[in-house]
Design an enzyme around this catalytic site. Structure first.
Site, mmCIF file in Angstrom:
data_model
loop_
_atom_site.group_PDB
_atom_site.id
_atom_site.type_symbol
_atom_site.label_atom_id
_atom_site.label_comp_id
_atom_site.label_asym_id
_atom_site.label_seq_id
_atom_site.Cartn_x
_atom_site.Cartn_y
_atom_site.Cartn_z
ATOM 1 N N ALA A 1 0.807 -1.221 0.000
ATOM 2 C CA ALA A 1 0.000 0.000 0.000
ATOM 3 C C ALA A 1 0.843 1.276 0.000
ATOM 4 O O ALA A 1 0.402 2.316 -0.490
ATOM 5 C CB ALA A 1 -0.921 -0.014 1.214
ATOM 6 N N HIS B 1 -3.829 -9.956 -3.588
ATOM 7 C CA HIS B 1 -4.987 -9.732 -2.717
ATOM 8 C C HIS B 1 -6.224 -9.311 -3.493
ATOM 9 O O HIS B 1 -7.100 -8.639 -2.968
ATOM 10 C CB HIS B 1 -4.644 -8.710 -1.627
ATOM 11 C CG HIS B 1 -3.639 -9.235 -0.631
ATOM 12 N ND1 HIS B 1 -2.988 -8.444 0.278
ATOM 13 C CD2 HIS B 1 -3.186 -10.502 -0.414
ATOM 14 C CE1 HIS B 1 -2.171 -9.201 1.015
ATOM 15 N NE2 HIS B 1 -2.271 -10.445 0.611
ATOM 16 N N ASP C 1 -5.612 -1.579 -6.231
ATOM 17 C CA ASP C 1 -5.997 -0.334 -6.904
ATOM 18 C C ASP C 1 -5.728 -0.302 -8.405
ATOM 19 O O ASP C 1 -6.107 0.663 -9.081
ATOM 20 C CB ASP C 1 -5.316 0.862 -6.222
ATOM 21 C CG ASP C 1 -3.787 0.719 -6.133
ATOM 22 O OD1 ASP C 1 -3.182 0.120 -7.044
ATOM 23 O OD2 ASP C 1 -3.201 1.213 -5.141
ATOM 24 N N CYS D 1 -20.128 -18.508 -6.514
ATOM 25 C CA CYS D 1 -19.859 -19.015 -7.868
ATOM 26 C C CYS D 1 -18.845 -18.160 -8.629
ATOM 27 O O CYS D 1 -18.492 -18.471 -9.752
ATOM 28 C CB CYS D 1 -21.157 -19.125 -8.676
ATOM 29 S SG CYS D 1 -21.876 -17.524 -9.130
ATOM 30 N N THR E 1 0.388 5.607 -1.562
ATOM 31 C CA THR E 1 0.011 6.759 -0.716
ATOM 32 C C THR E 1 0.280 8.070 -1.459
ATOM 33 O O THR E 1 -0.454 9.048 -1.276
ATOM 34 C CB THR E 1 0.768 6.764 0.639
ATOM 35 O OG1 THR E 1 2.169 6.694 0.383
ATOM 36 C CG2 THR E 1 0.355 5.598 1.515
ATOM 37 N N PHE F 1 -2.311 0.932 5.290
ATOM 38 C CA PHE F 1 -3.011 0.290 6.410
ATOM 39 C C PHE F 1 -2.328 0.506 7.751
ATOM 40 O O PHE F 1 -2.981 0.730 8.758
ATOM 41 C CB PHE F 1 -3.139 -1.224 6.144
ATOM 42 C CG PHE F 1 -3.936 -1.518 4.922
ATOM 43 C CD1 PHE F 1 -5.317 -1.507 4.975
ATOM 44 C CD2 PHE F 1 -3.323 -1.760 3.702
ATOM 45 C CE1 PHE F 1 -6.072 -1.740 3.847
ATOM 46 C CE2 PHE F 1 -4.066 -1.993 2.560
ATOM 47 C CZ PHE F 1 -5.445 -1.983 2.623
HETATM 48 N N1 APR Z 1 7.063 5.577 0.512
HETATM 49 C C1 APR Z 1 7.600 4.524 1.164
HETATM 50 N N2 APR Z 1 6.942 3.845 2.114
HETATM 51 C C2 APR Z 1 5.689 4.231 2.414
HETATM 52 C C3 APR Z 1 5.073 5.338 1.779
HETATM 53 C C4 APR Z 1 5.815 6.028 0.788
HETATM 54 N N3 APR Z 1 5.313 7.069 0.127
HETATM 55 N N4 APR Z 1 3.834 5.487 2.293
HETATM 56 C C5 APR Z 1 3.697 4.543 3.230
HETATM 57 N N5 APR Z 1 4.796 3.767 3.297
HETATM 58 C C6 APR Z 1 5.036 2.590 4.138
HETATM 59 C C7 APR Z 1 4.346 2.610 5.481
HETATM 60 O O1 APR Z 1 5.106 3.308 6.450
HETATM 61 C C8 APR Z 1 4.225 1.125 5.792
HETATM 62 O O2 APR Z 1 5.380 0.643 6.441
HETATM 63 O O3 APR Z 1 4.490 1.492 3.462
HETATM 64 C C9 APR Z 1 4.132 0.492 4.409
HETATM 65 C C10 APR Z 1 2.739 0.010 4.079
HETATM 66 O O4 APR Z 1 2.442 -1.069 4.924
HETATM 67 P P1 APR Z 1 0.933 -1.528 5.192
HETATM 68 O O5 APR Z 1 0.086 -0.353 5.460
HETATM 69 O O6 APR Z 1 0.977 -2.610 6.202
HETATM 70 O O7 APR Z 1 0.487 -2.091 3.745
HETATM 71 P P2 APR Z 1 0.776 -3.535 3.124
HETATM 72 O O8 APR Z 1 2.097 -4.031 3.556
HETATM 73 O O9 APR Z 1 0.478 -3.438 1.691
HETATM 74 O O10 APR Z 1 -0.351 -4.387 3.856
HETATM 75 C C11 APR Z 1 -0.494 -5.743 3.532
HETATM 76 O O11 APR Z 1 -2.500 -5.853 4.789
HETATM 77 O O12 APR Z 1 -4.652 -5.240 5.530
HETATM 78 C C12 APR Z 1 -3.921 -5.836 4.582
HETATM 79 O O13 APR Z 1 -4.831 -6.634 2.660
HETATM 80 C C13 APR Z 1 -4.176 -5.501 3.142
HETATM 81 O O14 APR Z 1 -2.742 -5.903 1.231
HETATM 82 C C14 APR Z 1 -2.791 -5.358 2.540
HETATM 83 C C15 APR Z 1 -1.923 -6.138 3.526
#
Ligand code: APR
Length: 267
Positions: free
Chosen positions: A31, A128, A111, A139, A35, A42
């Site tokens: 994710a 995911h 996304d 189905c 951002t 998350f």
């Molecule tokens: N540049 C670098 N790192 C970033 C940036 C950015 N611009 N913005 C956010 N981050 C970092 C955050 O600090 C965090 O450590 O990216 C990381 C995102 O981690 P999560 O929010 O845990 O997202 P993700 O790892 O994709 O989550 C995994 O959890 O809830 C579920 O299904 C959902 O696919 C997701 C899974």
């Protein structure tokens, strides 16, 4: 230049060398790469799970209030995801693909922004699922958002109802993987196979805390490949990385890709 900048510069230079000499480069995003396109992550400081709890599949299936709340959240966030545009990080990875260096993009994101940036559908593995459409939980029949949204206009929240499949009667849900839901078999198999083939895996914008996805870097390492982590804060697996680069996904990736393939054909 501060000591921090010098360290960042050294690590980026090391990564550029690894990218240039790689034979099978795979990237793995979370994710955090989105951002900078305005989609919240998350577990970052403003992350979705710092504000609300996830609704697990069991609750969606058994509890009408949880089911309606799940849909409420999705309907609220869906337009933002639909309008979002790829940012510098997505575009840098697409340039790496165009240059023939990036072979496969594995993502936990729902996304569609890697595809929107230009990586072909069949080279993006969505571990995911996808928020782009809706599927029947029984189905797997596919529905478009425009087909399903009118249901909610007809059924007010107070009635608590949710849409069902017109073929089999199963519950409809956006085609994403919730906690407690089985991972998509084919995508998971392909993701681990690609990670095993990679001599270099770059993970970007993921906390690497959610399994089985977080097992991807380990798969690369088990087969002798190197792992590089780009994230703006420490992750669960920094100790497993050859290089950990702390910084913004967009800035670091564009810098690395400019220096690895040049920026003459920026898209
Ligand atoms: N540049 C670098 N790192 C970033 C940036 C950015 N611009 N913005 C956010 N981050 C970092 C955050 O600090 C965090 O450590 O990216 C990381 C995102 O981690 P999560 O929010 O845990 O997202 P993700 O790892 O994709 O989550 C995994 O959890 O809830 C579920 O299904 C959902 O696919 C997701 C899974």
């Amino acid at each position: 230049m501060t000591a921090f900048d010098r360290q960042l510069e050294t690590r980026i230079t090391e990564l550029v060398a690894l990218v240039r000499s790689s034979r099978y480069l795979v990237a793995f995003s979370g994710a955090g790469i989105s951002t900078e396109s305005g989609i919240p992550d998350f577990r970052g400081p403003q992350g979705i799970w710092t504000k609300m709890r996830p609704i697990e599949l069991q609750d969606f299936l058994q509890d009408p209030t949880a089911r309606r709340e799940y849909w409420r959240r999705k309907i609220e966030s869906y337009p933002q995801m639909l309008d979002a545009e790829p940012n510098a990080g997505h575009r840098a990875l697409a340039r790496l693909f165009e240059a023939g260096l990036l072979k496969t993009m594995i993502t936990q994101n729902i996304d569609g922004l890697h595809q929107k940036a230009g990586i072909p559908e069949d080279r993006v593995i969505e571990l995911h699922g996808s928020n782009a459409y809706i599927a029947c939980l029984e189905c797997r029949k596919r529905f478009e958002w425009e087909e399903v949204l009118p249901f909610f206009a007809r059924h007010p929240a107070s009635a608590g109802e949710c849409p069902r499949c017109d073929d089999c009667g199963g519950w409809l849900k956006p085609a994403t993987i919730s906690f407690g839901q089985a991972m998509p078999e084919e995508e998971t198999r392909r993701a681990f196979s690609e990670a095993g083939k990679a001599d270099l895996l770059i993970t970007v914008g993921t906390s690497l805390l959610v399994y089985p996805a977080a097992g991807i870097p380990g798969e690369t390492r088990r087969h002798g490949g190197k792992v590089v982590i780009i994230n703006n804060q420490p992750t669960g697996l920094d100790h497993e990385a050859q290089i950990f680069i702390q910084g913004s996904a967009g800035e670091v990736l564009s810098n690395v890709v400019d220096r690895s393939v040049g920026n003459s054909h920026r898209i």
